[in-house]
Design a protein around this motif. Structure first.
Motif, PDB file in Angstrom:
ATOM      1  N   PRO A   1       0.804  -1.226   0.000  1.00 55.71           N
ATOM      2  CA  PRO A   1       0.000   0.000   0.000  1.00 55.71           C
ATOM      3  C   PRO A   1       0.840   1.281   0.000  1.00 55.71           C
ATOM      4  O   PRO A   1       0.338   2.330   0.368  1.00 55.71           O
ATOM      5  N   TYR A   2       2.114   1.171  -0.368  1.00 56.36           N
ATOM      6  CA  TYR A   2       3.001   2.331  -0.241  1.00 56.36           C
ATOM      7  C   TYR A   2       2.662   3.441  -1.231  1.00 56.36           C
ATOM      8  O   TYR A   2       2.935   4.614  -0.976  1.00 56.36           O
ATOM      9  N   ILE A   3       2.073   3.075  -2.367  1.00 57.76           N
ATOM     10  CA  ILE A   3       1.721   4.082  -3.361  1.00 57.76           C
ATOM     11  C   ILE A   3       0.231   4.067  -3.680  1.00 57.76           C
ATOM     12  O   ILE A   3      -0.390   5.112  -3.837  1.00 57.76           O
ATOM     13  N   PHE A   4      -0.361   2.856  -3.755  1.00 59.11           N
ATOM     14  CA  PHE A   4      -1.759   2.737  -4.157  1.00 59.11           C
ATOM     15  C   PHE A   4      -2.540   1.828  -3.216  1.00 59.11           C
ATOM     16  O   PHE A   4      -1.981   0.946  -2.574  1.00 59.11           O
ATOM     17  N   GLU A  55      -9.549  -2.464   4.053  1.00 59.62           N
ATOM     18  CA  GLU A  55      -8.685  -2.891   5.157  1.00 59.62           C
ATOM     19  C   GLU A  55      -7.703  -1.792   5.546  1.00 59.62           C
ATOM     20  O   GLU A  55      -7.492  -1.520   6.733  1.00 59.62           O
ATOM     21  N   LEU A  56      -7.113  -1.132   4.551  1.00 58.88           N
ATOM     22  CA  LEU A  56      -6.194  -0.022   4.827  1.00 58.88           C
ATOM     23  C   LEU A  56      -6.916   1.117   5.526  1.00 58.88           C
ATOM     24  O   LEU A  56      -6.375   1.733   6.455  1.00 58.88           O
ATOM     25  N   GLY A  57      -8.114   1.402   5.063  1.00 52.99           N
ATOM     26  CA  GLY A  57      -8.887   2.486   5.661  1.00 52.99           C
ATOM     27  C   GLY A  57      -9.225   2.216   7.113  1.00 52.99           C
ATOM     28  O   GLY A  57      -9.088   3.094   7.969  1.00 52.99           O
ATOM     29  N   LYS A  58      -9.660   1.009   7.414  1.00 52.56           N
ATOM     30  CA  LYS A  58     -10.025   0.653   8.788  1.00 52.56           C
ATOM     31  C   LYS A  58      -8.817   0.704   9.717  1.00 52.56           C
ATOM     32  O   LYS A  58      -8.947   1.007  10.903  1.00 52.56           O
ATOM     33  N   PRO A  79      -2.375   9.904  -0.338  1.00 56.48           N
ATOM     34  CA  PRO A  79      -3.810  10.254  -0.400  1.00 56.48           C
ATOM     35  C   PRO A  79      -4.502   9.380  -1.449  1.00 56.48           C
ATOM     36  O   PRO A  79      -4.712   9.801  -2.585  1.00 56.48           O
ATOM     37  N   TYR A  80      -4.840   8.158  -1.073  1.00 56.06           N
ATOM     38  CA  TYR A  80      -5.333   7.171  -2.028  1.00 56.06           C
ATOM     39  C   TYR A  80      -6.597   7.621  -2.767  1.00 56.06           C
ATOM     40  O   TYR A  80      -6.852   7.154  -3.886  1.00 56.06           O
ATOM     41  N   ASN A  81      -7.370   8.497  -2.166  1.00 52.40           N
ATOM     42  CA  ASN A  81      -8.568   8.968  -2.851  1.00 52.40           C
ATOM     43  C   ASN A  81      -8.242   9.833  -4.063  1.00 52.40           C
ATOM     44  O   ASN A  81      -9.123  10.149  -4.867  1.00 52.40           O
ATOM     45  N   ASP A 101     -12.330   4.112  -7.792  1.00 52.80           N
ATOM     46  CA  ASP A 101     -13.288   3.373  -6.970  1.00 52.80           C
ATOM     47  C   ASP A 101     -12.642   2.845  -5.683  1.00 52.80           C
ATOM     48  O   ASP A 101     -13.212   2.985  -4.591  1.00 52.80           O
ATOM     49  N   SER A 102     -11.464   2.243  -5.805  1.00 54.98           N
ATOM     50  CA  SER A 102     -10.817   1.694  -4.615  1.00 54.98           C
ATOM     51  C   SER A 102     -10.342   2.811  -3.687  1.00 54.98           C
ATOM     52  O   SER A 102     -10.353   2.650  -2.457  1.00 54.98           O
ATOM     53  N   GLY A 103      -9.956   3.961  -4.270  1.00 52.71           N
ATOM     54  CA  GLY A 103      -9.577   5.109  -3.448  1.00 52.71           C
ATOM     55  C   GLY A 103     -10.740   5.637  -2.632  1.00 52.71           C
ATOM     56  O   GLY A 103     -10.582   6.017  -1.462  1.00 52.71           O
ATOM     57  N   GLU A 104     -11.922   5.653  -3.222  1.00 51.90           N
ATOM     58  CA  GLU A 104     -13.119   6.108  -2.496  1.00 51.90           C
ATOM     59  C   GLU A 104     -13.506   5.123  -1.399  1.00 51.90           C
ATOM     60  O   GLU A 104     -13.954   5.526  -0.317  1.00 51.90           O
ATOM     61  N   LEU A 105     -13.334   3.829  -1.668  1.00 50.35           N
ATOM     62  CA  LEU A 105     -13.606   2.827  -0.636  1.00 50.35           C
ATOM     63  C   LEU A 105     -12.666   3.009   0.546  1.00 50.35           C
ATOM     64  O   LEU A 105     -13.067   2.890   1.709  1.00 50.35           O
TER      65      LEU A 105
END
Length: 446
Positions: free
Chosen positions: A237-240, A249-252, A259-261, A434-438
């Protein structure tokens, strides 16, 4: 009458295993964990073979406790040679009442794909057309020479500079597609000749290590889009934030390396232009030196000497020579990344679900419409589904086997995704968005 053998003196039969025992003894996290694989009902202990395996340690460990019969057939061309190594690793076989593969797998699908593999071999789809690959090779050499001759005859002004840059970029990308064919043993019948020419193409024409590529790419094919098992998604998850499950999982966990979003915005000017000139350039040298692959290193040095000699005498100011080199690397990197990721990033990215070979490849790959341009531009990786199912198949046969694959998908209700080229590119950004918003939703949720 020959004397009957005493049952007590009869040689013991092979040790018999159940799947329950295999899973128990290979349980992840167990300090006494065994490294057992199943191939054609034989149970093999690969612990002593890890460091000698051409595909590396990771590819074997990622299949521990599983049946790898389909993957074994897909990767290995010389079955007799590989069997010699396997025989020394054999510790037993599955008990007669045990299925040939894990009970959780789709029996009918596995059997149907095994039949398809046999059909493909019987129809000659694994045999290459040498004229096809020789034309590709001459195309690469011709473009490479044309790039240099453009400077020789027209000087180093802006227009010749751009023309030469375009020609060399095309040559480099097409060389990457050809070394990919050679690395998959799909050009020559002889494994030795595939490896020899691959070293020349990737080493002398491109400037990278053949062993480095083989190890990383084999791991990718074995478990595509599987987190911690596919090196192509190791930057997560270092870049994306990739995939629905992992992004949430990263968000939780409140992890925010980037800034993945906004990752769909910064993707285009980070990974595509910089992957080869920054990361790959360093990683292939580091890997080669660390592993002591001096033959590969010599080929890589020959590339740099050739490039410096040819262009250094024409672009006399060193800064211009370096600028030309890195500009070419950035252009080919962009081409390579968009093509290689259009079939994978929009697909399922998750932890390994230990599915059968066919399902594993179909959930992680999709195709792009066939056309002469698409075939040439992508090195036939627009047929990513067929390539992943049959990695040793010569690329000119993908279109021939595609109807058989589609039929098998239809029979078992599996989606066979195929899309236009530009749509495939746009889907990379769409899936990142989509994954950034999740990730953001999970990150902000208390």
């Amino acid at each position: 009458m020959a004397p009957q053998q005493d049952p007590a003196q009869a040689p013991p039969g092979p040790r018999l295993f159940t799947w329950e025992e295999i899973w128990l003894r290979t349980k992840k996290g167990d300090p006494q964990r065994e490294l057992w694989l199943v191939v054609d009902r034989g149970v093999y202990d690969v612990r002593g073979f890890l460091q000698r395996h051409p595909g590396g340690v990771r590819i074997l460990k990622s299949h521990v406790g599983e049946s790898v019969t389909e993957a074994f057939a897909a990767f290995h061309a010389n079955k007799l040679l590989v069997t010699k190594f396997l025989n020394s690793l054999l510790i037993g076989e599955l008990a007669p009442d045990q299925p040939s593969f894990e009970p959780s797998k789709n029996k009918l699908l596995v059997e149907d794909f095994c039949k398809l593999q046999a059909t493909v071999e019987k129809m000659g789809f694994m045999k290459s057309n040498m004229s096809f690959f020789m034309l590709l090779f001459f195309q690469i050499l011709l473009l490479d020479a044309a790039a240099w001759l453009t400077f020789v005859y027209f000087g180093t002004s802006l227009v010749p500079f751009i023309v030469s840059l375009v020609l060399l970029t095309i040559s480099q990308v097409q060389a990457k597609w050809l070394q990919h064919d050679l690395g998959h043993l799909s050009v020559f019948q002889s494994t030795k000749w595939n490896h020899l020419l691959q070293k020349f193409v990737i080493g002398h024409l491109i400037g990278a290590s053949a062993r480095w590529w083989t190890m990383l790419h084999s791991q990718h094919h074995a478990k595509p889009n599987c987190y911690s098992k596919d090196p192509d998604i190791d930057m997560h998850p270092y870049i994306f934030a990739l995939g629905k499950t992992l992004s949430v999982e990263l968000g939780k966990k409140k992890i925010k390396f980037m800034p993945y979003n906004h990752q769909h915005k910064y993707f285009s000017f980070t990974v595509p232009p910089l992957l080869i000139p920054i990361y790959f350039q360093w990683h292939t040298v580091h890997f080669t030196c660390k592993k002591g692959l001096w033959v590969d290193l010599a080929w890589m040095v020959s590339f740099n000497l050739r490039f410096g000699f040819i262009y250094g005498s024409l672009l006399e100011i060193k800064i211009f020579n370096n600028f030309f080199f890195y500009l070419c690397r950035m252009a080919e990197s962009s081409w390579f990344v968009w093509v290689s990721q259009m079939n994978h990033i929009p697909m399922t990215i998750d932890y390994d679900k230990h599915l059968d070979w066919f399902s594993t490849q179909l959930q992680a790959t999709c195709n792009v419409d066939q056309s002469l341009f698409n075939d040439w531009f992508t090195g036939h990786l627009n047929f990513q589904i067929e390539h992943h199912l049959f990695p040793r198949m010569p690329r000119h046969n993908y279109s021939k086997v595609a109807p058989l694959v589609k039929s098998l998908c239809a029979k078992h209700g599996i989606e066979y995704k195929c899309k236009p080229l530009l749509t495939a590119f746009a889907d990379i950004l769409r899936s990142l968005k989509d994954s950034g918003e999740l990730w953001l939703d999970a990150y902000l949720h208390k």
